[in-house]
Design a protein around this motif. Structure first.
Motif, mmCIF file in Angstrom:
data_model
loop_
_atom_site.group_PDB
_atom_site.id
_atom_site.type_symbol
_atom_site.label_atom_id
_atom_site.label_comp_id
_atom_site.label_asym_id
_atom_site.label_seq_id
_atom_site.Cartn_x
_atom_site.Cartn_y
_atom_site.Cartn_z
ATOM 1 N N ILE A 126 45.855 46.876 38.167
ATOM 2 C CA ILE A 126 45.696 45.940 37.049
ATOM 3 C C ILE A 126 44.420 45.108 37.204
ATOM 4 O O ILE A 126 43.657 44.941 36.244
ATOM 5 N N LEU A 127 44.169 44.593 38.417
ATOM 6 C CA LEU A 127 42.953 43.805 38.646
ATOM 7 C C LEU A 127 41.698 44.629 38.407
ATOM 8 O O LEU A 127 40.730 44.142 37.819
ATOM 9 N N HIS A 128 41.737 45.883 38.841
ATOM 10 C CA HIS A 128 40.541 46.701 38.663
ATOM 11 C C HIS A 128 40.317 47.058 37.192
ATOM 12 O O HIS A 128 39.180 47.049 36.712
ATOM 13 N N LEU A 129 41.390 47.362 36.481
ATOM 14 C CA LEU A 129 41.240 47.662 35.053
ATOM 15 C C LEU A 129 40.833 46.416 34.268
ATOM 16 O O LEU A 129 40.091 46.505 33.288
ATOM 17 N N TRP A 130 41.327 45.257 34.705
ATOM 18 C CA TRP A 130 41.052 44.012 33.988
ATOM 19 C C TRP A 130 39.613 43.535 34.220
ATOM 20 O O TRP A 130 38.881 43.236 33.288
ATOM 21 N N LYS A 131 39.196 43.466 35.479
ATOM 22 C CA LYS A 131 37.881 42.895 35.821
ATOM 23 C C LYS A 131 36.841 43.937 36.219
ATOM 24 O O LYS A 131 35.667 43.614 36.307
ATOM 25 N N ASN A 132 37.269 45.167 36.502
ATOM 26 C CA ASN A 132 36.367 46.241 36.925
ATOM 27 C C ASN A 132 35.504 45.801 38.118
ATOM 28 O O ASN A 132 34.299 46.016 38.159
ATOM 29 N N ASN A 133 36.175 45.165 39.073
ATOM 30 C CA ASN A 133 35.501 44.646 40.260
ATOM 31 C C ASN A 133 36.265 45.136 41.486
ATOM 32 O O ASN A 133 37.396 44.705 41.738
ATOM 33 N N SER B 77 39.778 43.586 43.304
ATOM 34 C CA SER B 77 41.023 44.350 43.352
ATOM 35 C C SER B 77 41.459 44.602 44.793
ATOM 36 O O SER B 77 42.650 44.548 45.100
ATOM 37 N N SER C 197 44.731 42.377 45.926
ATOM 38 C CA SER C 197 45.962 43.115 46.231
ATOM 39 C C SER C 197 46.321 43.008 47.710
ATOM 40 O O SER C 197 47.497 42.967 48.064
#
Length: 108
Positions: free
Chosen positions: A82-89, A93, A97
């Motif tokens: 979710i963090l990677h899809l949201w912020k692409n960072n 992520s 996590s």
């Protein structure tokens, strides 16, 4: 066996020079020409393969038949996605996590 200070200093300097030269080698080699096709292939696909290997390694010891049934790992994995899809960072992520996983596994 203990190293003397000059020997330890020499070893550190030698390691620093070696690491610098190893890091600079590809830039020096391909500064005036394009890399071969197999290196472009590796550049494109190796990061995904490394992440897949790390994911398998991290999830290999989950015991689904005993508590907590892999729930902390599943929650942390979902948070990473979710963090990677949201912020692409990637750093956010990974560290986010990991921190969540450590909090979920914290024992008082």
């Amino acid at each position: 066996m203990k190293l003397s200070f000059p020997a330890a200093l020499f070893a550190c300097v030698l390691c620093c020079i070696t690491i610098f030269l190893l890091r600079a080698f590809p830039f020096l080699l391909f500064s005036k020409r394009n890399p071969p096709a197999f290196l472009r292939f590796i550049e494109k696909y190796i990061p995904s393969m490394v992440i897949a290997c790390l994911l398998i390694y991290c999830l290999k010891d989950i015991h689904l038949r005993s508590a907590p049934f892999g729930l902390p790992q599943a929650i942390a994995l979902g948070a990473a996605v979710i963090l990677h899809l949201w912020k692409n960072n990637a750093m956010l992520s990974i560290f986010g996590s990991t921190a969540l996983f450590m909090l979920l596994n914290y024992r008082f």
